[in-house]
Design a protein around this motif. Structure first.
Motif, PDB file in Angstrom:
ATOM      1  N   GLN A   1       0.842  -1.191   0.000  1.00 49.71           N
ATOM      2  CA  GLN A   1       0.000   0.000   0.000  1.00 49.71           C
ATOM      3  C   GLN A   1       0.876   1.239   0.000  1.00 49.71           C
ATOM      4  OE1 GLN A   1      -4.011  -0.715   2.148  1.00 49.71           O
ATOM      5  NE2 GLN A   1      -2.433  -0.985   3.670  1.00 49.71           N
ATOM      6  N   GLU A   2       0.427   2.256  -0.688  1.00 50.04           N
ATOM      7  CA  GLU A   2       1.116   3.536  -0.645  1.00 50.04           C
ATOM      8  C   GLU A   2       0.561   4.358   0.506  1.00 50.04           C
ATOM      9  OE1 GLU A   2       1.306   5.743  -4.280  1.00 50.04           O
ATOM     10  OE2 GLU A   2       1.474   3.903  -5.471  1.00 50.04           O
ATOM     11  N   ARG A   3       1.436   5.052   1.197  1.00 45.49           N
ATOM     12  CA  ARG A   3       1.073   5.946   2.303  1.00 45.49           C
ATOM     13  C   ARG A   3       0.447   5.233   3.494  1.00 45.49           C
ATOM     14  NH1 ARG A   3      -1.638   9.698  -1.778  1.00 45.49           N
ATOM     15  NH2 ARG A   3       0.144  10.653  -2.777  1.00 45.49           N
ATOM     16  N   ARG A   4       0.454   3.949   3.490  1.00 48.21           N
ATOM     17  CA  ARG A   4      -0.043   3.156   4.623  1.00 48.21           C
ATOM     18  C   ARG A   4       0.850   1.946   4.774  1.00 48.21           C
ATOM     19  NH1 ARG A   4      -6.369   2.301   3.341  1.00 48.21           N
ATOM     20  NH2 ARG A   4      -7.038   4.447   3.444  1.00 48.21           N
ATOM     21  N   PRO A   5       0.840   1.364   5.962  1.00 53.22           N
ATOM     22  CA  PRO A   5       1.609   0.115   6.113  1.00 53.22           C
ATOM     23  C   PRO A   5       1.000  -0.978   5.221  1.00 53.22           C
ATOM     24  CG  PRO A   5       0.953   1.007   8.256  1.00 53.22           C
ATOM     25  CD  PRO A   5       0.254   1.817   7.213  1.00 53.22           C
ATOM     26  N   ASN A   6       1.841  -1.893   4.798  1.00 54.23           N
ATOM     27  CA  ASN A   6       1.337  -3.031   4.028  1.00 54.23           C
ATOM     28  C   ASN A   6       0.355  -3.814   4.888  1.00 54.23           C
ATOM     29  OD1 ASN A   6       3.014  -2.276   1.953  1.00 54.23           O
ATOM     30  ND2 ASN A   6       4.643  -3.681   2.558  1.00 54.23           N
ATOM     31  N   LYS A   7      -0.592  -4.478   4.244  1.00 55.60           N
ATOM     32  CA  LYS A   7      -1.540  -5.281   5.025  1.00 55.60           C
ATOM     33  C   LYS A   7      -1.513  -6.722   4.535  1.00 55.60           C
ATOM     34  CE  LYS A   7      -5.675  -4.176   2.348  1.00 55.60           C
ATOM     35  NZ  LYS A   7      -7.031  -3.648   2.411  1.00 55.60           N
ATOM     36  N   ARG A   8      -1.853  -7.590   5.461  1.00 53.12           N
ATOM     37  CA  ARG A   8      -1.945  -9.015   5.126  1.00 53.12           C
ATOM     38  C   ARG A   8      -3.411  -9.372   4.911  1.00 53.12           C
ATOM     39  NH1 ARG A   8       1.413 -12.779   9.022  1.00 53.12           N
ATOM     40  NH2 ARG A   8      -0.518 -12.533  10.143  1.00 53.12           N
ATOM     41  N   MET A   9      -3.663 -10.113   3.854  1.00 56.64           N
ATOM     42  CA  MET A   9      -5.001 -10.593   3.538  1.00 56.64           C
ATOM     43  C   MET A   9      -5.008 -12.102   3.779  1.00 56.64           C
ATOM     44  SD  MET A   9      -6.585  -7.854   2.645  1.00 56.64           S
ATOM     45  CE  MET A   9      -8.081  -8.451   1.872  1.00 56.64           C
ATOM     46  N   PHE A  10      -6.076 -12.576   4.430  1.00 52.55           N
ATOM     47  CA  PHE A  10      -6.154 -13.978   4.827  1.00 52.55           C
ATOM     48  C   PHE A  10      -7.282 -14.689   4.089  1.00 52.55           C
ATOM     49  CE2 PHE A  10      -4.448 -11.489   8.305  1.00 52.55           C
ATOM     50  CZ  PHE A  10      -3.303 -12.205   8.633  1.00 52.55           C
ATOM     51  N   THR A  11      -7.036 -15.949   3.739  1.00 54.58           N
ATOM     52  CA  THR A  11      -8.065 -16.807   3.141  1.00 54.58           C
ATOM     53  C   THR A  11      -7.978 -18.187   3.770  1.00 54.58           C
ATOM     54  OG1 THR A  11      -6.559 -17.462   1.368  1.00 54.58           O
ATOM     55  CG2 THR A  11      -8.087 -15.666   0.873  1.00 54.58           C
ATOM     56  N   LEU A  12      -9.079 -18.896   3.705  1.00 55.48           N
ATOM     57  CA  LEU A  12      -9.101 -20.280   4.174  1.00 55.48           C
ATOM     58  C   LEU A  12      -8.338 -21.165   3.199  1.00 55.48           C
ATOM     59  CD1 LEU A  12     -12.824 -20.830   5.223  1.00 55.48           C
ATOM     60  CD2 LEU A  12     -10.831 -21.002   6.685  1.00 55.48           C
ATOM     61  N   THR A  13      -7.635 -22.145   3.713  1.00 54.78           N
ATOM     62  CA  THR A  13      -7.019 -23.172   2.867  1.00 54.78           C
ATOM     63  C   THR A  13      -7.973 -24.365   2.817  1.00 54.78           C
ATOM     64  OG1 THR A  13      -5.927 -24.240   4.738  1.00 54.78           O
ATOM     65  CG2 THR A  13      -4.687 -22.476   3.599  1.00 54.78           C
ATOM     66  N   GLY A  14      -7.665 -25.327   1.986  1.00 55.85           N
ATOM     67  CA  GLY A  14      -8.460 -26.554   1.946  1.00 55.85           C
ATOM     68  C   GLY A  14      -8.485 -27.238   3.303  1.00 55.85           C
ATOM     69  N   ALA A  15      -7.332 -27.247   3.974  1.00 56.32           N
ATOM     70  CA  ALA A  15      -7.266 -27.863   5.305  1.00 56.32           C
ATOM     71  C   ALA A  15      -8.136 -27.087   6.294  1.00 56.32           C
ATOM     72  CB  ALA A  15      -5.823 -27.910   5.798  1.00 56.32           C
ATOM     73  N   GLY A  16      -8.162 -25.763   6.174  1.00 53.93           N
ATOM     74  CA  GLY A  16      -8.993 -24.944   7.057  1.00 53.93           C
ATOM     75  C   GLY A  16     -10.472 -25.212   6.839  1.00 53.93           C
ATOM     76  N   ARG A  17     -10.872 -25.326   5.571  1.00 58.31           N
ATOM     77  CA  ARG A  17     -12.279 -25.635   5.263  1.00 58.31           C
ATOM     78  C   ARG A  17     -12.672 -27.014   5.801  1.00 58.31           C
ATOM     79  NH1 ARG A  17     -14.753 -22.118   1.980  1.00 58.31           N
ATOM     80  NH2 ARG A  17     -13.419 -20.704   0.813  1.00 58.31           N
ATOM     81  N   ALA A  18     -11.777 -27.983   5.628  1.00 53.58           N
ATOM     82  CA  ALA A  18     -12.061 -29.339   6.105  1.00 53.58           C
ATOM     83  C   ALA A  18     -12.187 -29.351   7.631  1.00 53.58           C
ATOM     84  CB  ALA A  18     -10.971 -30.302   5.646  1.00 53.58           C
ATOM     85  N   ASP A  19     -11.279 -28.665   8.311  1.00 53.21           N
ATOM     86  CA  ASP A  19     -11.323 -28.597   9.772  1.00 53.21           C
ATOM     87  C   ASP A  19     -12.617 -27.924  10.236  1.00 53.21           C
ATOM     88  OD1 ASP A  19     -10.589 -28.779  12.436  1.00 53.21           O
ATOM     89  OD2 ASP A  19      -8.949 -27.345  12.296  1.00 53.21           O
ATOM     90  N   LEU A  20     -13.003 -26.852   9.571  1.00 59.56           N
ATOM     91  CA  LEU A  20     -14.223 -26.131   9.931  1.00 59.56           C
ATOM     92  C   LEU A  20     -15.465 -26.987   9.670  1.00 59.56           C
ATOM     93  CD1 LEU A  20     -15.395 -23.521  11.018  1.00 59.56           C
ATOM     94  CD2 LEU A  20     -15.374 -22.626   8.674  1.00 59.56           C
ATOM     95  N   ARG A  21     -15.486 -27.707   8.551  1.00 56.16           N
ATOM     96  CA  ARG A  21     -16.637 -28.596   8.262  1.00 56.16           C
ATOM     97  C   ARG A  21     -16.761 -29.682   9.330  1.00 56.16           C
ATOM     98  NH1 ARG A  21     -15.170 -27.905   2.792  1.00 56.16           N
ATOM     99  NH2 ARG A  21     -13.906 -29.768   2.839  1.00 56.16           N
ATOM    100  N   ALA A  22     -15.636 -30.259   9.734  1.00 55.23           N
ATOM    101  CA  ALA A  22     -15.670 -31.292  10.780  1.00 55.23           C
ATOM    102  C   ALA A  22     -16.171 -30.707  12.096  1.00 55.23           C
ATOM    103  CB  ALA A  22     -14.282 -31.906  10.953  1.00 55.23           C
ATOM    104  N   PHE A  23     -15.707 -29.511  12.436  1.00 55.69           N
ATOM    105  CA  PHE A  23     -16.150 -28.843  13.657  1.00 55.69           C
ATOM    106  C   PHE A  23     -17.650 -28.552  13.620  1.00 55.69           C
ATOM    107  CE2 PHE A  23     -17.303 -24.693  15.397  1.00 55.69           C
ATOM    108  CZ  PHE A  23     -17.123 -24.946  16.748  1.00 55.69           C
ATOM    109  N   ALA A  24     -18.139 -28.095  12.471  1.00 58.16           N
ATOM    110  CA  ALA A  24     -19.527 -27.638  12.351  1.00 58.16           C
ATOM    111  C   ALA A  24     -20.549 -28.741  12.614  1.00 58.16           C
ATOM    112  CB  ALA A  24     -19.767 -27.028  10.971  1.00 58.16           C
ATOM    113  N   VAL A  25     -20.183 -29.982  12.406  1.00 55.71           N
ATOM    114  CA  VAL A  25     -21.157 -31.071  12.589  1.00 55.71           C
ATOM    115  C   VAL A  25     -21.015 -31.787  13.934  1.00 55.71           C
ATOM    116  CG1 VAL A  25     -21.472 -31.425  10.118  1.00 55.71           C
ATOM    117  CG2 VAL A  25     -19.718 -32.744  11.335  1.00 55.71           C
ATOM    118  N   GLU A  26     -19.989 -31.457  14.697  1.00 53.41           N
ATOM    119  CA  GLU A  26     -19.831 -32.053  16.022  1.00 53.41           C
ATOM    120  C   GLU A  26     -20.790 -31.380  17.002  1.00 53.41           C
ATOM    121  OE1 GLU A  26     -15.823 -31.469  17.303  1.00 53.41           O
ATOM    122  OE2 GLU A  26     -15.000 -32.575  15.615  1.00 53.41           O
TER     123      GLU A  26
END
Length: 187
Positions: free
Chosen positions: A60-85
């Motif tokens: 970014q100009e005139r601001r600190p750089n920022k990190r953008m986050f996304t789910l990975t396949g492993a994150g989606r799988a972990d979340l799906r398993a959690f959601a049904v417990e």
């Protein structure tokens, strides 16, 4: 449950910065899973280390750089398993305000009234925020249209839970003020 699954669920909406996620927590999740920005950033680092989310840096100009986050396949799988417990157990409410109400007898009735009225104001504010979020989600559609057309209904259902919670807070406050007025009318 840890903050982990709340963060993963928030990322189902798509890529987000830590700042954007903290706003999601303030608006959508705080009613049932609050987190400070510091807690959120620590959890994002941990989730990235564990391979459940991926981060990319946006220059970014005139601001600190920022990190953008996304789910990975492993994150989606972990979340799906959690959601049904099944959840471990329902969590009780921990509310300092209720302890104050429990201990109010013999104190200044005016101060107690003020505390309840402050809680009402807070609940009204949250309700107004939730209604704005609801209107944004619906985007001119009826609830039926939204539920039929939307890819995800979880955010809407949790929003309805938050609305119901704050509406009940208001009902309780109104009843509490009625009882307080009957016991010790304010001059």
């Amino acid at each position: 449950m840890s903050l982990k699954y709340a963060v993963l669920a928030a990322l189902l909406e798509g890529e987000a910065s830590g700042y954007e996620l903290s706003k999601v927590f303030d608006i959508s999740l705080a009613n049932f899973w609050p987190a400070t920005p510091q807690q959120l950033y620590r959890e994002l680092d941990r989730l990235e280390r564990d391979g459940l989310i991926a981060a990319r840096v946006v220059q970014q100009e005139r601001r600190p750089n920022k990190r953008m986050f996304t789910l990975t396949g492993a994150g989606r799988a972990d979340l799906r398993a959690f959601a049904v417990e099944p959840p471990r157990r329902p969590v009780g409410i921990r509310d300092e305000f209720m302890i104050k109400i429990q201990a109010m007898d013999g104190t200044d009735p005016g101060r107690t009234h003020a505390l309840v009225e402050e809680r009402m104001s807070w609940a009204r504010g949250k309700l107004a925020r939730y209604q704005r979020v609801r209107e944004r989600l619906l985007n001119g559609r009826t609830e039926e249209e939204y539920l039929r057309e939307s890819d995800r209904v979880g955010p809407y259902l949790t929003l309805l839970g938050g609305i119901a919670f704050e509406q009940e807070n208001l009902r309780w406050c109104e009843r509490a003020l009625q009882v307080l007025r009957q016991r010790a009318p304010l001059g």
